[in-house]
Design an enzyme around this catalytic site. Structure first.
Site, mmCIF file in Angstrom:
data_model
loop_
_atom_site.group_PDB
_atom_site.id
_atom_site.type_symbol
_atom_site.label_atom_id
_atom_site.label_comp_id
_atom_site.label_asym_id
_atom_site.label_seq_id
_atom_site.Cartn_x
_atom_site.Cartn_y
_atom_site.Cartn_z
ATOM 1 N N GLY A 51 0.822 -1.293 0.156
ATOM 2 C CA GLY A 51 -0.002 0.025 -0.084
ATOM 3 C C GLY A 51 0.977 1.129 -0.046
ATOM 4 N N ALA A 52 0.550 2.204 -0.737
ATOM 5 C CA ALA A 52 1.400 3.249 -1.105
ATOM 6 C C ALA A 52 1.810 4.047 0.326
ATOM 7 C CB ALA A 52 0.467 4.339 -2.172
ATOM 8 N N ARG A 54 10.082 -1.455 -4.454
ATOM 9 C CA ARG A 54 8.845 -1.796 -5.349
ATOM 10 C C ARG A 54 8.887 -0.381 -6.233
ATOM 11 N NH1 ARG A 54 3.370 -3.461 -3.297
ATOM 12 N NH2 ARG A 54 2.700 -4.090 -5.329
ATOM 13 N N GLN A 82 -6.416 -8.289 -2.470
ATOM 14 C CA GLN A 82 -6.289 -7.464 -1.098
ATOM 15 C C GLN A 82 -7.630 -6.942 -0.727
ATOM 16 O OE1 GLN A 82 -4.546 -7.433 -4.056
ATOM 17 N NE2 GLN A 82 -2.557 -6.383 -3.724
ATOM 18 N N ASP A 98 -1.654 5.052 -6.209
ATOM 19 C CA ASP A 98 0.056 4.565 -5.752
ATOM 20 C C ASP A 98 0.729 5.746 -6.451
ATOM 21 O OD1 ASP A 98 0.070 1.643 -4.743
ATOM 22 O OD2 ASP A 98 -1.552 1.716 -6.201
ATOM 23 N N ASN A 128 -3.118 2.870 -10.134
ATOM 24 C CA ASN A 128 -3.613 2.088 -9.069
ATOM 25 C C ASN A 128 -3.622 0.743 -9.431
ATOM 26 O OD1 ASN A 128 -4.703 2.289 -6.351
ATOM 27 N ND2 ASN A 128 -6.767 1.987 -7.250
ATOM 28 N N LYS A 129 -4.277 -0.159 -8.506
ATOM 29 C CA LYS A 129 -3.884 -1.499 -8.515
ATOM 30 C C LYS A 129 -4.788 -1.924 -10.146
ATOM 31 C CE LYS A 129 -2.610 -4.110 -6.347
ATOM 32 N NZ LYS A 129 -1.023 -4.243 -6.989
HETATM 33 O O1 MRU Z 1 0.256 -4.076 -4.584
HETATM 34 P P1 MRU Z 1 -0.209 -3.245 -3.315
HETATM 35 O O2 MRU Z 1 -1.308 -4.083 -2.656
HETATM 36 O O3 MRU Z 1 0.825 -2.669 -2.489
HETATM 37 O O4 MRU Z 1 -1.086 -2.295 -4.185
HETATM 38 C C1 MRU Z 1 -1.290 -1.087 -3.525
HETATM 39 C C2 MRU Z 1 -2.713 -1.034 -3.409
HETATM 40 O O5 MRU Z 1 -3.282 -1.519 -2.388
HETATM 41 C C3 MRU Z 1 -3.622 -0.467 -4.143
HETATM 42 O O6 MRU Z 1 -3.262 -0.034 -5.564
HETATM 43 C C4 MRU Z 1 -4.312 0.513 -3.505
HETATM 44 O O7 MRU Z 1 -5.723 1.002 -4.171
HETATM 45 C C5 MRU Z 1 -3.671 2.027 -3.607
HETATM 46 S S1 MRU Z 1 -2.493 2.065 -2.072
HETATM 47 C C6 MRU Z 1 -2.817 3.300 -1.168
#
Ligand code: MRU
Length: 370
Positions: free
Chosen positions: A58-59, A100, A205, A246, A257-258
């Site tokens: 998570g960012a 990452r 997630q 992110d 984003n994801k």
């Molecule tokens: O791969 P992750 O779990 O680190 O990805 C990040 C996220 O959970 C998402 O992209 C999220 O919507 C934004 S992080 C605040």
């Protein structure tokens, strides 16, 4: 956020720092929702590995982890030679930066800490500055998320059905979360609403982390298959979408984003459903000119070809975490971790300074102190 395990509630931050042992303390997210455990990383290399291996993800959470990791690495340096100290800090910075690639928060956090550190005249002073600045970054992350709640809560009215994707909750930040902040604030104001959590394949997630958080918080919710949102939208069963990010490009308003976020934005646009993105300021990238330049993490195909889960336990003990293969044994997979949503599909960006149109973010920079 308060975590209740077997009837006992305690407040936890997702990421914190234990100064006496110079270690970063993390909620071990790979075990959730089956087991709640805190782990400590002994040095900056272990902290970078925890980011890469998604012990923490998570960012904002990896931003704070990188900030603490930089302080941790700086404090571990022995000696008084500033040149050697700076070479060491650069090594720490690079390790954490490359843990990452897609989220910009770690880089923003570490850049601002390093800028502050340069004011120190000795190694000891720079170590102290790094520590104080990392603590401040974490506290600011919490404050920003609380502000998102204040600005975003009015979007959620009684009876609404809200869709969210992946986990942009307190587990993705130091506390509170971004997409969840308006939900928690609306709940505190007494409103009742329903949240649909996209399961968010391949790592799930949404099904594991967001659903767990909402259950902990007592918010009514259901997990849906990633492919179900379009159907629910077409039947008028989703009123609002709120996601995190992110990396948001300050110059263009594009949102990384994801993976799957772009698909949901297209669907929301088709069905005229408001689509909001909630972010702290550390998620804004002021440098890149185009979403095509955002480094998109390419993850292992194994995540797509199978799934992680927990085997049945005995009594109160949860079983072992285990991977099961789903796909045809001889097939390979492609697994981009993130996608980019263009500004025209986004109704508004919820920021600590209020809700802005994606292309208005530029204005925000002028108001910022740095
Ligand atoms: O791969 P992750 O779990 O680190 O990805 C990040 C996220 O959970 C998402 O992209 C999220 O919507 C934004 S992080 C605040």
């Amino acid at each position: 956020m308060n975590v209740t395990i077997r009837g006992r509630s305690r407040h936890h931050r997702t990421v914190s720092f234990d100064a006496p042992t110079n270690s970063v303390v993390l909620v071990e997210q790979r075990l959730l929702p089956h087991r709640f455990e805190l782990v400590k990383t002994a040095d900056y290399r272990a902290t970078a590995a925890a980011i890469t291996d998604m012990v923490v993800r998570g960012a904002g959470a990896i931003g704070a982890t990188a900030a603490y990791g930089l302080a941790q690495g700086s404090r571990a340096f022995r000696g008084r030679d500033l040149v050697r100290f700076e070479a060491h800090v650069e090594k720490v910075y690079q390790a954490l930066k490359h843990a990452r690639p897609t989220a910009v928060d770690p880089v923003n956090a570490m850049n601002s800490i390093r800028a502050e550190m340069s004011a120190g005249g000795t190694v000891a002073e720079r170590q102290d500055i790094a520590f104080a600045a990392a603590m401040r970054f974490a506290d600011e992350d919490v404050r920003h998320c609380e502000e998102l709640g204040r600005h975003g809560a009015p979007l959620i009215r009684d009876g609404m059905r809200v869709l969210t994707h992946c986990n942009a909750g307190w587990l993705a930040f130091v506390d509170v979360g971004t997409a969840t902040a308006p939900m928690y604030a609306a709940q505190a104001e007494g409103r009742k609403f329903h949240v649909y959590c996209d399961e968010t394949r391949p790592r799930c997630q949404g099904a594991s982390l967001t659903a767990w958080e909402l259950a902990q918080q007592g918010i009514q919710h259901q997990v849906i298959a990633d492919n179900a949102a379009g159907f629910l939208m077409s039947r008028g069963e989703i009123d609002l979408v709120i996601v995190g990010s992110d990396r948001v490009l300050g110059k263009t308003g594009e949102v990384a984003n994801k993976i799957g976020t772009y698909t949901k934005a297209v669907l929301a646009n088709r069905h005229r459903i408001p689509f909001y993105v909630a972010i702290p300021l550390s998620t804004i990238d002021w440098e890149l000119d185009s979403g095509l330049q955002i480094p998109i993490e390419d993850r292992s195909g194994d995540e797509v070809l199978g799934a992680w889960g927990v085997l049945p336990g005995s009594g109160k003990r949860p079983g072992q975490r285990a991977y099961v293969r789903i796909a045809n044994p001889t097939s390979t997979a492609r697994n981009p971790g993130f996608d980019v949503t263009p500004p025209e599909l986004i109704t508004g960006i919820i920021t600590p300074h209020g809700i802005l149109k994606p292309r208005e973010l530029k204005k925000l920079r002028k108001q910022l102190p740095h």
